[in-house]
Design an enzyme around this catalytic site. Structure first.
Site, short mmCIF file in Angstrom:
data_model
loop_
_atom_site.label_atom_id
_atom_site.label_comp_id
_atom_site.label_asym_id
_atom_site.label_seq_id
_atom_site.Cartn_x
_atom_site.Cartn_y
_atom_site.Cartn_z
N GLU A 37 4.63 11.00 3.18
CA GLU A 37 3.59 10.10 2.68
C GLU A 37 3.19 9.05 3.71
OE1 GLU A 37 0.77 9.60 -0.19
OE2 GLU A 37 2.30 11.15 0.05
N GLU A 41 2.27 1.86 -3.41
CA GLU A 41 1.24 2.48 -4.26
C GLU A 41 1.25 4.00 -4.09
OE1 GLU A 41 -2.94 3.90 -3.34
OE2 GLU A 41 -2.89 1.73 -2.98
N HIS A 42 1.34 4.45 -2.84
CA HIS A 42 1.39 5.89 -2.58
C HIS A 42 2.63 6.54 -3.18
CE1 HIS A 42 -1.71 7.01 0.61
NE2 HIS A 42 -1.99 5.75 0.33
N GLU A 100 -5.14 7.69 6.27
CA GLU A 100 -6.13 6.80 5.66
C GLU A 100 -6.55 5.72 6.65
OE1 GLU A 100 -4.82 5.15 2.00
OE2 GLU A 100 -4.73 7.08 0.98
N HIS A 137 0.84 -1.21 0.00
CA HIS A 137 0.00 0.00 0.00
C HIS A 137 0.87 1.26 0.00
CE1 HIS A 137 -3.22 2.54 2.28
NE2 HIS A 137 -3.18 2.85 1.00
#
Length: 941
Positions: A266, A195-196, A273, A192
């Site tokens: 990030e 992905e960021h 999130e 994940h």
């Protein structure tokens, strides 16, 4: 500037994170950027030396099976580097023809150059949509809000929601066959996080916010999500800027920078999130199921990732950046990538763009990651009781099936989910509802990657229980196994499969278009699993009847292969509480008595009330298009016409001569007498509508299976009825609904269940900060507004006798305003009005007795502030909502004002989102709406 101040005055927590990523001292921002560039340069130099020339090695224009009504052209190509691409030409993107190719490409290249020169933004990120469960919960919570606001929280997508355009956009998606199952155990959530990081700049476009800024400036949006076995990135953009967007998008998979200072920021976005779903019962249950799975199993991990999981990994001596780059090198190559590009240009032009821009993707084998699994996912014979955040009673049953990717033409699991989740007469749902044990039931294999993995399919049954049902969960499980025994005894029925086949083919033939980027993402996902020829048809097809396959699947529905979860508020604190480490959820693990398992394995009898469903009377067979069969040209108008204007009703009508599909939409807004006169009458109106929906459920459900939907809701004091879908059986369904509505009076047993459910919903209202802030705003603005606390107090004293005395008065006078649009002739629309007259022989409600909403006009220079604590004391998220009221214009000026507000929204949303998300760990949502002739401008974050 504020961001400069923050960058030069880091907080203690930022120092901890910086140390974790190898930035051990305060250095100037320019030095940090230079340092990270030198690190990245060696990686890119190495990549350039690899074989990356990838011309097209195969091409097919006639392989994809599509609907006869689908005007798009599809081409499947494979590049030498192993990347498979599906190129889609959509003629409706350029309905007047594609402009001169050379001029268009030149304009795009010039635009690219201008953007690179002018763009001074240097921070940005992707929009992750991993929290779908949270969004579903939001819809349940926002019943107090006006339509249109309830789907804002949890929606991380930028650029959508502005002024609609008649011009279709272009889109693209890339799916990579690597997801959270590939996370290293020592750095959970890494897939994940990777992905960021791909959004944080590339060698060709080093500015971190370049990609999102480009899309935002050109009417586009982006999104991404990480599943168990794949990661998907997608975007949409105005048609003429597709190549410029693809140029930036392609660099995700060619030369990402993965800068250390970007990682520092990030990780906060990833943590934010996670905090968005921290109080979600659905997400807590999913993580509990992962936590209690077998040690070493791919399920046993924390796929979200947060600051703790990522920074703690570094504190244990792990170089997180090197792990990210290794994950990228191992899996981000052509052999594991599926690309979809949708544009208005000819296929040859789109193909040339793909080969030009994605040729540099590293070459790799088309071999997907494989996972070694030993033993079952979960221990047998256990029950888990999870402490809920909300006031809910949910029983979740889960069975593990083998991977069924290869059996998609048979859809045996869908046959079983159709029967186990059925809500008609004789169904398990109807059986439990009549006994006051459950309010809803759903069953089937979920769409999430974890539920449809190469390891296993996970078949779930979720039952929302009443308080009485919570005390009888073992009895309910016994009834489930009675129904499973019925399915074994009756044997698979081919007529049921044929009915599902007909409905699937009907949906495929008249498939409704999705947003372009969603469609691209769906196709890219399907390319990872299914043959290219069935990349569209796979979701609809019921091709092979195999009763033996259904029988084999039924063998897996045993108590030994079942996991049991109960989510509820505990009545008594137990001494055996355990804690799931990531969400901090409390749970108890109990052993199920062996005697019960023995009974469930082979129930002694099947209750006579349980039986197979009857044939569906709502499946249509007439798909003729009304606009094609007229002897004269239809009245052309962009707006509906008023065809009936009477004291009882007003009907608006428009024939669809644009889309020409056999569907219709009928909306009825019914003013009820005295439905909003007091908090008591409002609650009785709401109870009446909820009980009416409950009474109609078996009829409505059967129609919905045949893709004819019904929605019944309360808007202020108005009953809002929507009937929409395939139009042939729409009059019959409307007639059945009104026949029940005109004389229905509730019974005592259903009144108790629905009242209990409403009490629970009121307790759960405003649990999320965003819905709470909107509620508080409406509380100030609306002249007539009933507080949740008022409703709770009034509801406790309401009796069935009160309700039954109120209903005849409520129905005694009505006023109905309706809109009929779609595949209906004018005489068919008039026939619908006659159905209403024949079923509702009542007096019209005078104008002066119809309730109207009124919004308070705020005084000039008003500066009103409300500061309220969150309702859920464990909630870590906050909301600031700014509301600006603008004097309304009239006529065409009001449309211009709305357009200007939408334009302002488009301009400010992306930079606001970027600033708040990266520098403050928050998310911003900006949206505009009309409230009773006064334009409300809102910024929420």
């Amino acid at each position: 500037m504020l961001e400069d101040y923050i960058e030069n005055q880091p907080s203690p927590s930022m120092f901890k994170i910086a140390a974790a990523f190898g930035v051990f001292q305060r250095v100037s921002p320019s030095f940090q950027k230079h340092r990270s560039f030198e690190i990245t340069f060696s990686l890119q130099t190495q990549r350039k030396r690899e074989a990356m020339v990838a011309p097209c090695v195969s091409r097919s224009d006639d392989v994809v099976i599509k609907s006869p009504n689908d005007k798009r052209l599809y081409r499947v190509i494979e590049l030498e580097n192993g990347l498979c691409a599906l190129i889609v030409h959509d003629p409706e993107i350029y309905p007047d023809g594609v402009p001169d190719e050379a001029r268009t490409v030149e304009d795009i290249e010039n635009d690219d150059g201008e953007e690179e020169d002018d763009d001074d933004a240097d921070d940005g990120g992707d929009d992750d949509d991993d929290d779908e469960e949270q969004e579903e919960e939001e819809e349940e919570e926002d019943e107090e809000m006006e339509g249109g606001e309830e789907d804002c929280e949890g929606e991380e997508e930028k650029g959508k929601g502005g002024a609609s355009s008649q011009t279709k956009k272009a889109a693209a998606a890339m799916c990579v066959a690597m997801g959270s199952f590939s996370d290293p155990a020592e750095a959970q959530g890494l897939a994940h996080f990777l992905e960021h990081m791909l959004f944080m700049g590339s060698e060709e476009f080093p500015d971190e916010n370049e990609y999102d800024s480009y899309l935002s400036k050109h009417g586009g949006s982006s999104n991404a999500y990480t599943e168990a076995e794949h990661t998907c990135y997608h975007f949409e953009v105005k048609r003429e800027f597709l190549k410029g967007a693809l140029r930036r998008f392609s660099q995700f998979f060619v030369s990402p920078l993965v800068k250390s200072e970007a990682m520092e920021r990030e990780v906060l976005a990833v943590d934010s999130e996670f905090n968005q779903v921290l109080q979600s019962d659905a997400c807590r249950l999913q993580q509990l199921q992962c936590h209690t799975s077998g040690p070493g199993h791919p399920f046993n991990r924390f796929s979200w990732g947060n600051k703790k999981s990522l920074v703690d990994a570094m504190e244990k001596g792990i170089n997180l950046r090197e792990h990210i780059l290794k994950l990228y090198r191992d899996y981000y190559h052509g052999g594991l990538m599926k690309l979809v590009v949708i544009g208005g240009e000819p296929l040859d032009v789109l193909e040339s763009w793909v080969t030009e821009l994605f040729a540099k993707v590293r070459k790799g084998p088309q071999t997907k990651p494989k996972f070694q699994v030993e033993g079952p996912i979960w221990k047998a014979g256990l029950l888990y009781r999870l402490e809920a955040v909300k006031d809910v009673n949910i029983l979740d049953l889960t069975w593990t099936l083998p991977c069924l990717h290869q059996d998609y033409l048979k859809k045996s699991e869908d046959y079983l989910s159709h029967l186990l989740g059925h809500e008609g007469k004789g169904s398990l749902h109807s059986f439990l509802k009549v006994r006051g044990l459950a309010t809803s039931l759903s069953a089937g294999v979920g769409d999430e990657g974890m539920h449809r993995s190469s390891i296993a399919y996970i078949f779930g049954m979720s039952i929302h229980l009443t308080d009485s049902g919570l005390e009888k969960i073992f009895d309910i499980i016994g009834f489930v196994y009675q129904y499973l025994k019925l399915l074994r005894e009756v044997l698979p029925q081919q007529w049921i499969f044929k009915e599902l086949q007909d409905i699937g083919n009907m949906e495929f033939r008249f498939a409704e278009e999705q947003p372009q980027d969603d469609y691209a993402a769906e196709l890219a996902e399907n390319l990872l699993v299914f043959p290219a020829e069935n990349v569209i048809y796979c979701d609809y097809v019921y091709k092979i009847w195999d009763d033996e396959a259904i029988k084999r699947l039924l063998h897996f529905f045993t108590p030994e292969n079942m996991r049991v979860d109960v989510v509820s508020k505990p009545s008594v604190k137990s001494q055996d509480l355990q804690c799931e480490p990531w969400f901090g959820s409390s749970y108890i693990e109990e052993a199920i008595p062996p005697s019960l398992i023995e009974i469930w394995r082979d129930p002694p009898e099947v209750d006579v009330s349980l039986h197979m469903p009857s044939k569906n009377e709502f499946v249509p067979s007439d798909f003729s298009i009304r606009a094609d069969n007229l002897d004269h040209d239809p009245v052309s108008s962009s707006f509906p016409r008023c065809i009936i204007d009477e004291p009882l009703m007003k009907f608006w009508y428009k024939l669809d001569s644009t889309f020409k599909v056999p569907r219709a939409n009928t909306y009825f807004r019914v003013n009820l007498k005295g439905g909003y006169a007091s908090v008591k009458s409002f609650l009785m109106t709401e109870l009446f509508i909820l009980l009416l929906k409950d009474e109609l459920n078996e009829i409505i459900y059967q129609a919905s299976v045949a893709k004819l939907e019904t929605s019944i809701s309360l808007v202020s004091d108005k009953l809002e009825l929507k009937v929409y879908g395939f139009n042939e059986k729409l009059p019959a369904l409307l007639s059945k609904v009104l026949m029940v509505a005109k004389s229905f009076l509730p019974t005592d047993d259903r009144f108790k269940v629905i009242k209990e459910d409403l009490e629970r919903n009121l307790k759960n209202a405003n649990m999320k900060p965003l819905s709470h802030s909107s509620y508080l705003r409406l509380q100030v603005l609306c002249k007539s507004f009933y507080n949740v606390e008022e409703k709770q107090c009034a509801l406790s004293d309401l009796s069935l006798a009160d309700l039954n005395a109120f209903i005849p008065e409520l129905r005694s006078q009505l006023y109905i305003e309706a809109l009929c649009h779609g595949n209906l002739l004018e005489e068919e629309a008039i026939n619908l009005s006659n159905i209403i007259r024949n079923n509702l022989s009542i007096q019209p409600l005078p104008v002066n007795m119809r309730h109207e909403e009124h919004v308070i006009c705020l005084p000039c220079s008003a500066n009103l502030v409300r500061d309220v604590n969150v309702k859920n004391k464990s909630e870590t998220n906050s909301v600031v909502e700014l509301y600006f009221q603008i004097e309304p214009e009239v006529g065409l000026d009001s449309i211009k004002l709305k357009a200007l507000a939408d334009l302002f929204d488009e301009i400010v949303e992306e930079p606001l989102f970027n600033q708040l998300r990266l520098f403050f760990g928050g998310f911003s949502f900006c949206y505009w709406f009309f409230v009773s002739r006064r334009l409300g401008n809102m910024l929420t974050f």
